[in-house]
Design a protein around this motif. Structure first.
Motif, PDB file in Angstrom:
ATOM      1  N   HIS A  38     -11.353   5.210   3.628  1.00 56.58           N
ATOM      2  CA  HIS A  38     -10.885   4.786   2.307  1.00 56.58           C
ATOM      3  C   HIS A  38      -9.668   3.768   2.481  1.00 56.58           C
ATOM      4  O   HIS A  38      -8.855   3.927   3.295  1.00 56.58           O
ATOM      5  N   VAL A  39      -9.639   2.711   1.520  1.00 56.01           N
ATOM      6  CA  VAL A  39      -8.664   1.904   1.464  1.00 56.01           C
ATOM      7  C   VAL A  39      -8.330   1.544   0.066  1.00 56.01           C
ATOM      8  O   VAL A  39      -9.045   1.946  -0.889  1.00 56.01           O
ATOM      9  N   ALA A  40      -7.062   1.298  -0.231  1.00 54.67           N
ATOM     10  CA  ALA A  40      -6.475   1.484  -1.624  1.00 54.67           C
ATOM     11  C   ALA A  40      -7.133   2.838  -2.208  1.00 54.67           C
ATOM     12  O   ALA A  40      -6.812   4.000  -1.335  1.00 54.67           O
ATOM     13  N   GLY A  83      -3.447   0.784   3.935  1.00 52.73           N
ATOM     14  CA  GLY A  83      -3.465   1.961   4.670  1.00 52.73           C
ATOM     15  C   GLY A  83      -5.181   2.048   5.103  1.00 52.73           C
ATOM     16  O   GLY A  83      -5.882   1.732   3.879  1.00 52.73           O
ATOM     17  N   LYS A  98      -8.465  12.466  -2.518  1.00 53.96           N
ATOM     18  CA  LYS A  98      -7.070  12.497  -1.826  1.00 53.96           C
ATOM     19  C   LYS A  98      -6.202  12.815  -3.013  1.00 53.96           C
ATOM     20  O   LYS A  98      -6.077  11.998  -4.317  1.00 53.96           O
ATOM     21  N   ARG A 149      -6.073   7.865 -10.350  1.00 57.26           N
ATOM     22  CA  ARG A 149      -5.268   6.719  -9.514  1.00 57.26           C
ATOM     23  C   ARG A 149      -5.526   5.595 -10.384  1.00 57.26           C
ATOM     24  O   ARG A 149      -6.778   5.404 -11.069  1.00 57.26           O
ATOM     25  N   ASP A 191      -3.067  -0.111  -4.897  1.00 58.12           N
ATOM     26  CA  ASP A 191      -3.272   1.053  -5.699  1.00 58.12           C
ATOM     27  C   ASP A 191      -2.023   1.960  -5.883  1.00 58.12           C
ATOM     28  O   ASP A 191      -1.123   1.683  -5.473  1.00 58.12           O
ATOM     29  N   ASN A 204       3.428   5.467  -5.202  1.00 58.57           N
ATOM     30  CA  ASN A 204       3.428   4.596  -4.101  1.00 58.57           C
ATOM     31  C   ASN A 204       4.808   3.616  -4.683  1.00 58.57           C
ATOM     32  O   ASN A 204       5.395   3.249  -3.678  1.00 58.57           O
ATOM     33  N   ARG A 239      -0.687   5.920  -7.285  1.00 59.95           N
ATOM     34  CA  ARG A 239      -1.169   7.379  -8.208  1.00 59.95           C
ATOM     35  C   ARG A 239      -0.676   7.454  -9.408  1.00 59.95           C
ATOM     36  O   ARG A 239       0.361   7.068  -9.821  1.00 59.95           O
ATOM     37  N   GLY A 260      -7.542   5.927   5.136  1.00 64.63           N
ATOM     38  CA  GLY A 260      -7.766   7.400   5.224  1.00 64.63           C
ATOM     39  C   GLY A 260      -8.750   7.980   6.377  1.00 64.63           C
ATOM     40  O   GLY A 260      -9.523   6.981   6.870  1.00 64.63           O
ATOM     41  N   THR A 320       0.952  -1.047   0.087  1.00 63.14           N
ATOM     42  CA  THR A 320      -0.058   0.007   0.020  1.00 63.14           C
ATOM     43  C   THR A 320       0.778   1.107  -0.287  1.00 63.14           C
ATOM     44  O   THR A 320       1.799   1.171   0.205  1.00 63.14           O
ATOM     45  N   GLY A 321       0.424   2.278  -0.432  1.00 67.43           N
ATOM     46  CA  GLY A 321       1.178   3.584  -0.208  1.00 67.43           C
ATOM     47  C   GLY A 321       0.668   4.344   1.224  1.00 67.43           C
ATOM     48  O   GLY A 321       0.024   3.603   1.962  1.00 67.43           O
ATOM     49  N   GLY A 322       1.026   5.337   1.317  1.00 64.41           N
ATOM     50  CA  GLY A 322       0.684   6.087   2.544  1.00 64.41           C
ATOM     51  C   GLY A 322       1.687   5.833   3.693  1.00 64.41           C
ATOM     52  O   GLY A 322       2.617   5.112   3.318  1.00 64.41           O
ATOM     53  N   THR A 323       1.700   7.042   4.692  1.00 65.52           N
ATOM     54  CA  THR A 323       2.593   7.174   5.765  1.00 65.52           C
ATOM     55  C   THR A 323       3.073   5.642   6.398  1.00 65.52           C
ATOM     56  O   THR A 323       4.195   5.536   6.466  1.00 65.52           O
ATOM     57  N   LYS A 341      -7.739   9.112  12.329  1.00 62.00           N
ATOM     58  CA  LYS A 341      -8.082   7.884  11.568  1.00 62.00           C
ATOM     59  C   LYS A 341      -9.187   7.147  12.573  1.00 62.00           C
ATOM     60  O   LYS A 341      -9.864   6.420  12.577  1.00 62.00           O
TER      61      LYS A 341
HETATM   62  O1  LIG Z   1      -1.890   6.088  -2.389  1.00 62.72           O
HETATM   63  C1  LIG Z   1      -2.591   6.300  -1.323  1.00 62.72           C
HETATM   64  O2  LIG Z   1      -2.760   7.170  -1.166  1.00 62.72           O
HETATM   65  C2  LIG Z   1      -3.104   5.036  -0.468  1.00 62.72           C
HETATM   66  O3  LIG Z   1      -2.754   3.764  -0.782  1.00 62.72           O
HETATM   67  C3  LIG Z   1      -4.169   5.062   0.571  1.00 62.72           C
HETATM   68  O4  LIG Z   1      -5.055   4.138   0.308  1.00 62.72           O
HETATM   69  C4  LIG Z   1      -3.201   5.304   1.763  1.00 62.72           C
HETATM   70  O5  LIG Z   1      -2.970   3.972   2.280  1.00 62.72           O
HETATM   71  C5  LIG Z   1      -4.321   6.073   2.854  1.00 62.72           C
HETATM   72  O6  LIG Z   1      -4.789   7.329   2.312  1.00 62.72           O
HETATM   73  C6  LIG Z   1      -3.524   6.150   4.319  1.00 62.72           C
HETATM   74  O7  LIG Z   1      -2.426   6.920   3.823  1.00 62.72           O
HETATM   75  P1  LIG Z   1      -1.511   7.697   5.237  1.00 62.72           P
HETATM   76  O8  LIG Z   1      -1.597   6.777   6.059  1.00 62.72           O
HETATM   77  O9  LIG Z   1      -0.696   8.631   4.618  1.00 62.72           O
HETATM   78  O10 LIG Z   1      -3.063   8.639   5.674  1.00 62.72           O
END
Ligand SMILES: O=C(O)[C@H](O)[C@@H](O)[C@H](O)[C@H](O)COP(=O)(O)O
Length: 259
Positions: A156-158, A150, A182, A187, A75, A87, A77, A152, A43-46, A210
């Motif tokens: 949201h997921v993915a 992750g 976002k 995406r 997912d 990602n 971007r 949001g 996954t992306g995200g922090t 969250k």
């Molecule tokens: O590409 C992305 O942005 C994600 O895959 C998205 O689903 C991400 O996992 C969540 O938004 C959590 O992101 P954070 O941990 O940065 O809040």
């Protein structure tokens, strides 16, 4: 069959990332010992990227046979290869550039530099997934051993955002997403039918912003309104949280794993 989620709470985001990386090592080593290879969805995200960085930082990652691992994305971007917001770029910098992956088994979602539209790129990724599926997977995507997600603040997921067309997709395994709340707006995302192919789904979440969405996802909300509520593995679903993200879960649901 889908699994009722288990909830494990760690002290903070740092411990969470380290604990998830340790859990990943065990799960992937066990899978490779049993079947020779494994499928992992990133996954992306922090927190997702922090988990990969924690994995790179621990010597125990050498226990994984990196060349016998297929890596996918939940997912992406829709930005050109190498763009810092992709990602893929984050995952390469945090982990993939530091371990001996088989480039043929790192299945990146195409960007606009492929010459494809987002729709064409989604279709191309669906074809790649279908090629990797075995008869025993009973569907057009492999049975992912671990699906990392992750989440949001909106649940949201993915790139499945509440009440957007992608959450209603029941046929295709990958779709293009336009007008994402976002950024960036365009995406690619696996859909619920593809996510539901995972044996284990781990929703990894940190931060008090969250907490409300975590509460809803674990309290019977519908997946169209709170997509994380629809993230369920066939064998196991885990919500791996830090304390801030767990602040509003129903009492008794979470198990505290870090002092
Ligand atoms: O590409 C992305 O942005 C994600 O895959 C998205 O689903 C991400 O996992 C969540 O938004 C959590 O992101 P954070 O941990 O940065 O809040």
């Amino acid at each position: 069959m889908t699994a009722v989620p288990g909830v494990i709470v760690h002290r903070d985001a740092t411990v969470l990332a380290q604990a998830v990386s340790a859990r990943l090592i065990t799960r992937l080593v066990d899978t490779q010992a049993a079947r020779g290879s494994a499928h992992l969805v990133l996954t992306g995200g922090t927190v997702g990227i922090a988990t990969l960085a924690a994995l790179a930082a621990t010597a125990a990652h050498d226990a994984i046979d990196w060349r016998a691992l297929d890596i996918w994305w939940g997912d992406e971007r829709f930005l050109p290869t190498g763009h810092p917001e992709r990602n893929e770029t984050g995952a390469r910098q945090a982990l993939l550039d530091h371990v001996d992956v088989d480039p043929e088994r790192v299945h990146v979602m195409p960007g606009p530099d492929s010459g494809m539209t987002a729709e064409e790129a989604a279709e191309a990724y669906a074809v790649e997934l279908a090629k990797a599926a075995r008869p025993e997977d009973h569907g057009p995507v492999p049975s992912f051993d671990v699906l990392l997600l992750g989440m949001g603040p909106d649940g949201h997921v993915a790139s499945l955002f509440p009440d957007k067309p992608a959450v209603y997709e029941e046929e295709r395994s990958v779709v293009a997403v336009h007008g994402s709340p976002k950024p960036p707006p365009t995406r690619l995302s696996l859909t619920f039918p593809a996510l539901r192919a995972a044996r284990e789904t781990w929703v990894v979440v940190a931060g008090e912003d969250k907490a409300q969405a975590v509460h809803l996802a674990l309290s019977g909300a519908g997946p169209f309104q709170v997509p994380a509520a629809g993230a369920r593995g066939r064998q196991r679903t885990l919500f791996l949280l830090d304390r801030a993200a767990a602040a509003k879960i129903p009492p008794g649901l979470g198990r505290i794993a870090s002092p």
